[in-house]
Design a protein around this motif. Structure first.
Motif, PDB file in Angstrom:
ATOM      1  N   ASP A  85       0.750  -1.308   0.003  1.00  0.00           N
ATOM      2  CA  ASP A  85      -0.361  -0.205   0.356  1.00  0.00           C
ATOM      3  C   ASP A  85       0.275   1.073   0.027  1.00  0.00           C
ATOM      4  OD1 ASP A  85      -1.495   2.159   0.437  1.00  0.00           O
ATOM      5  OD2 ASP A  85      -2.338   1.238   1.900  1.00  0.00           O
ATOM      6  N   ALA A 134       0.448   4.312   0.187  1.00  0.00           N
ATOM      7  CA  ALA A 134      -0.127   5.349   0.901  1.00  0.00           C
ATOM      8  C   ALA A 134      -0.144   5.214   2.608  1.00  0.00           C
ATOM      9  CB  ALA A 134      -1.418   5.652   1.042  1.00  0.00           C
ATOM     10  N   SER A 135       0.398   3.727   2.662  1.00  0.00           N
ATOM     11  CA  SER A 135       1.066   3.175   4.284  1.00  0.00           C
ATOM     12  C   SER A 135       1.930   3.246   4.255  1.00  0.00           C
ATOM     13  CB  SER A 135       0.240   1.296   4.029  1.00  0.00           C
ATOM     14  OG  SER A 135       0.447   0.994   5.497  1.00  0.00           O
ATOM     15  N   ASN A 173       3.977   5.847   2.985  1.00  0.00           N
ATOM     16  CA  ASN A 173       3.837   6.837   2.903  1.00  0.00           C
ATOM     17  C   ASN A 173       4.051   7.087   4.384  1.00  0.00           C
ATOM     18  OD1 ASN A 173       4.217   9.504   3.052  1.00  0.00           O
ATOM     19  ND2 ASN A 173       2.204   9.901   1.452  1.00  0.00           N
ATOM     20  N   ARG A 205      -4.358   3.610   2.698  1.00  0.00           N
ATOM     21  CA  ARG A 205      -4.737   3.990   1.193  1.00  0.00           C
ATOM     22  C   ARG A 205      -6.867   4.107   1.389  1.00  0.00           C
ATOM     23  NH1 ARG A 205      -3.995  -0.750  -0.343  1.00  0.00           N
ATOM     24  NH2 ARG A 205      -5.095  -2.111  -2.198  1.00  0.00           N
ATOM     25  N   GLU A 231      -7.085   7.456   6.362  1.00  0.00           N
ATOM     26  CA  GLU A 231      -6.477   6.661   5.190  1.00  0.00           C
ATOM     27  C   GLU A 231      -6.401   8.245   4.234  1.00  0.00           C
ATOM     28  OE1 GLU A 231      -9.845   3.065   4.590  1.00  0.00           O
ATOM     29  OE2 GLU A 231      -9.581   4.864   3.982  1.00  0.00           O
ATOM     30  N   ILE A 232      -5.634   7.998   3.694  1.00  0.00           N
ATOM     31  CA  ILE A 232      -5.531   9.005   2.345  1.00  0.00           C
ATOM     32  C   ILE A 232      -5.807   8.241   0.737  1.00  0.00           C
ATOM     33  CG2 ILE A 232      -3.402  10.318   1.289  1.00  0.00           C
ATOM     34  CD1 ILE A 232      -1.409   9.348   3.171  1.00  0.00           C
ATOM     35  N   GLU A 258      -3.644   7.266  -6.560  1.00  0.00           N
ATOM     36  CA  GLU A 258      -2.214   6.553  -6.730  1.00  0.00           C
ATOM     37  C   GLU A 258      -1.578   8.591  -6.370  1.00  0.00           C
ATOM     38  OE1 GLU A 258       1.843   4.863  -9.100  1.00  0.00           O
ATOM     39  OE2 GLU A 258      -0.341   3.597  -8.875  1.00  0.00           O
ATOM     40  N   GLU A 288      -2.945  10.498  -5.436  1.00  0.00           N
ATOM     41  CA  GLU A 288      -2.372  11.446  -3.413  1.00  0.00           C
ATOM     42  C   GLU A 288      -1.927  10.616  -2.746  1.00  0.00           C
ATOM     43  OE1 GLU A 288      -5.324  13.335  -6.458  1.00  0.00           O
ATOM     44  OE2 GLU A 288      -6.041  10.481  -5.467  1.00  0.00           O
ATOM     45  N   TRP A 289      -2.036   9.295  -3.085  1.00  0.00           N
ATOM     46  CA  TRP A 289      -0.965   8.031  -1.616  1.00  0.00           C
ATOM     47  C   TRP A 289       0.133   8.991  -1.411  1.00  0.00           C
ATOM     48  CZ3 TRP A 289      -3.077   3.129  -4.975  1.00  0.00           C
ATOM     49  CH2 TRP A 289      -4.481   3.220  -4.983  1.00  0.00           C
ATOM     50  N   GLY A 311       0.803  11.969   3.467  1.00  0.00           N
ATOM     51  CA  GLY A 311       1.614  11.018   4.371  1.00  0.00           C
ATOM     52  C   GLY A 311       2.247  12.185   6.068  1.00  0.00           C
TER      53      GLY A 311
END
Length: 272
Positions: free
Chosen positions: A10, A12-13, A15, A79, A154-155, A159, A161-162, A168
């Motif tokens: 992930d 976002a994760s 980040n 995310r 979550e973000i 992709e 934005e993540w 982050g």
């Protein structure tokens, strides 16, 4: 022990994890979880898995099995995906009002911690200098089989934005704020009913008043029953004071069921 859960698959994760380690003094330990390094700062641990977190039922038991530590709270750093690709910062508890399409079990709800989610919502809103939407999401997806309180932060929603550093940073700071303050935070708590997936009325009410929301059942939860509402109340950490209904955003039979249940249980009934 408080757990921040991340996953390698992930963006976002990863980040958010990077910002937590860079900005909040987490240090790598000798421990491993699912084969990955464990980071800690005091009683807060960052754990990483290798697959989708929405399918990680019984994560609390697995943490205890692998690390010999029992978690009190789990925050999933994740995310958010949507077809609309709306830039967003969101929080919600997990579970399924009907069939389990994306993890968890049918008609099974995780343990909500309303104060923690409200703190997340408020802090994300305070830090949001991106101009993005900040909101609750309705209860959806897994994991639902957890016996300690948990929430997703979550973000969203694509992709693009993540991987944004500022997103982050906002989520990392919000997570730390939640974990440092949720145990002493006190708010009146409501189950939320009605409205769309992004719970606009519940979000507005939580940001403008002292109310904190537990599970939120959107209008599209067609199978909402008295039994599931009782389960949502039961699966709320610290108890429930009210049932809140987005009046225009819910069906007549759902409104009446909610009103009758509030009267039966001696809860405040709020219509908006």
């Amino acid at each position: 022990m408080k757990v921040i859960m991340t996953t390698k698959i992930d963006l976002a994760s990863m980040n958010i994890m990077e910002k937590l380690i860079e900005n909040f003094g987490f240090r790598e330990t000798e421990k491993r979880f699912d084969g990955n390094p464990v980071y800690s700062r005091g009683d807060i641990f960052i754990l990483t898995t290798n697959g989708e977190m929405i399918y990680y039922d019984n994560l609390d038991a697995e943490v205890e099995r692998q690390l010999g530590l029992k978690p009190d709270m789990i925050v999933f750093a994740s995310r958010h995906s949507s077809r609309q690709k709306m830039p967003s910062l969101t929080t919600h508890v997990t579970g399924n009002w009907g069939k389990a399409m994306y993890g968890g079990k049918d008609e099974s709800l995780a343990v909500a911690h309303p104060a923690a989610m409200k703190l997340a919502l408020m802090k994300m809103n305070e830090l949001n200098d991106l101009g993005w939407t900040v909101c609750y999401e309705a209860t959806h997806h897994g994991p639902s089989e957890l016996e300690v309180p948990s929430l997703f932060i979550e973000i969203g929603s694509s992709e693009e934005e993540w991987v944004i550093d500022r997103a982050g940073e906002i989520i990392a700071e919000s997570i730390m704020y939640v974990l440092e303050n949720y145990e002493k935070a006190k708010f009146p708590v409501a189950i939320g009913i009605g409205g769309g997936h992004y719970a606009p009325k519940q979000t507005k009410r939580a940001l403008e008043t002292d109310i904190a929301f537990s599970h939120i059942a959107p209008k599209y939860a067609h199978l909402l029953s008295r039994e599931l509402l009782l389960k949502a109340i039961e699966r709320t950490w610290g108890g429930v004071n009210a049932i809140y209904v987005d009046w225009k955003g819910s069906k007549g039979e759902t409104r009446q069921m909610a009103r009758a249940l509030a009267e039966e249980l001696g809860l405040e009934f709020i219509r908006d």
